[in-house]
Design an enzyme around this catalytic site. Sequence first.
Site, short mmCIF file in Angstrom:
data_model
loop_
_atom_site.label_atom_id
_atom_site.label_comp_id
_atom_site.label_asym_id
_atom_site.label_seq_id
_atom_site.Cartn_x
_atom_site.Cartn_y
_atom_site.Cartn_z
N LYS A 251 45.82 50.12 -1.45
CA LYS A 251 44.96 49.57 -2.31
C LYS A 251 43.37 49.22 -2.06
O LYS A 251 42.25 49.55 -2.57
CB LYS A 251 45.62 48.46 -3.26
CG LYS A 251 46.69 48.85 -3.96
CD LYS A 251 46.28 50.13 -4.79
CE LYS A 251 47.61 50.41 -5.87
NZ LYS A 251 47.42 51.42 -6.88
N ASP B 8 51.72 66.46 -9.86
CA ASP B 8 51.88 65.46 -8.75
C ASP B 8 50.49 65.62 -8.11
O ASP B 8 49.81 66.20 -7.57
CB ASP B 8 52.94 66.34 -7.93
CG ASP B 8 53.08 65.31 -6.78
OD1 ASP B 8 52.32 64.25 -6.22
OD2 ASP B 8 54.11 65.60 -5.58
N VAL B 9 50.10 64.02 -8.06
CA VAL B 9 48.64 63.86 -7.74
C VAL B 9 48.40 63.97 -6.19
O VAL B 9 47.52 64.03 -5.61
CB VAL B 9 47.99 62.46 -8.05
CG1 VAL B 9 47.91 62.49 -9.58
CG2 VAL B 9 48.80 61.47 -7.32
N ASN C 77 45.02 56.53 -12.08
CA ASN C 77 45.74 55.21 -11.95
C ASN C 77 47.18 55.56 -11.46
O ASN C 77 47.91 54.58 -10.81
CB ASN C 77 46.29 55.17 -13.67
CG ASN C 77 47.50 53.96 -13.78
OD1 ASN C 77 47.21 52.83 -13.53
ND2 ASN C 77 48.47 54.83 -14.14
N THR D 195 55.18 45.92 -16.81
CA THR D 195 55.44 47.34 -16.94
C THR D 195 56.78 47.48 -16.19
O THR D 195 57.53 46.46 -15.85
CB THR D 195 54.24 47.98 -16.08
OG1 THR D 195 54.63 47.43 -14.60
CG2 THR D 195 53.01 47.52 -16.47
N TYR E 64 51.26 49.33 0.74
CA TYR E 64 50.82 49.26 -0.57
C TYR E 64 49.39 48.56 -0.52
O TYR E 64 48.28 48.84 -0.99
CB TYR E 64 51.77 48.54 -1.37
CG TYR E 64 51.30 48.36 -2.93
CD1 TYR E 64 51.20 49.48 -3.50
CD2 TYR E 64 50.93 47.28 -3.34
CE1 TYR E 64 51.07 49.45 -5.04
CE2 TYR E 64 50.41 47.25 -4.74
CZ TYR E 64 50.52 48.38 -5.49
OH TYR E 64 50.20 48.29 -6.83
#
Length: 277
Positions: free
Chosen positions: A163, A66-67, A94, A194, A159
Site C-alpha cells: 500500500k 485478473d489484474v 481498487n 466489507t 500488505y
Amino acid sequence: MAGIEGYGALVTGGGTGIGYACAARLAADGARVLICGRTEAKLIESAERGNRLASRGGRIEWMAADVTDEAQVKAVLDRAQELSGGRLDIVVANAGGGGLPAPYHLQDTAEFVRVLNLNVLGTFFCVKHAVPKMAERGGSFIGMSSIAGHVTHVMFGAYPVAKAGIEQMMRNAADEYGVRRIRFNAIRPGFIATEMMDVVPRDSATYASYIDNTPLGDVGQPEDVGELCRFLAGPESRWITGQCINVDGGHSLRAGPDFSHFLRPHFAPEVLTGQLP
C-alpha cells in the site's frame, strides 16, 4: 456536485465492497462504468444491483479479469473505453488484498510476492495502459491504498509495503503526467465494513482495538469511500493531484490495530513481542 454524464470509467475489484460502492456512486451520477474482478457471479450481481441506482445515463457493465495479468488489464481498459464511446476519464485501481499475518522473519516468500503483485503490479498495469487513453483529454486515476500504508500494522507482512508502494506510485505519476492533465490520487480507507473485514469478530479484542483508536468511535461503510471516490473523479477536484486522503474516522491519528488475538494460537509469546526465539 456536478454530473459526470458520459464519463468512461473502470473500477477494478468492482464486484464487492469498496469497489462496488465506488462503481455505484459513479454510475449514479451518469458515468459509464466497467467493473472487473475474478468472480463472474459477483460481478453480475453487483452490476444488476448498481444499475438500479444508476441515473443520468449512467450504467455498470462487467468483465472478468485478473489484474496481475497485464494482457487482461489492457483488455478491460480497452473495453471500458469502448463502452463510453472512445473516452476513458476515470480509473479506480481498487483490486487488492493481503495475506496471512506473520512476523517478517517467518513470512513465506511466495506469499509475500503474491501480495505485492496483486496490489502494486496490478495498479501499475492499470497506470501503464490507462495513461495513453487518458492523455488527450486528461482524467482522474485513483489508487486504493489503506491506513496500513502509513500507520504500522504489526505482523501484516507485505500488505503495508504494497500500500505504501501504491501511494508513492500515485505521487510519481501525478508529477509525470500532470502536463497531460491526468490527476493521480490515493484513498486511504481505515476499517470499512466489507466482506474482507468480516473475519474480525465484533466481540473480539482486535475489533475493540479498532474502535478504541478511532476518534469517531465506529467503523466506516463502503459508501464513505465511494463518496470520496466520486469527488476525486469529477471536475470538483480539478486542482487536487498527488495526494493520499484518509477515510478512517480519525484512526490514523492514533495507533494501528492489534491482531495478536488472532496470532496467539500460532506463534510463541516471545515472537509476538518482537523477540527472536
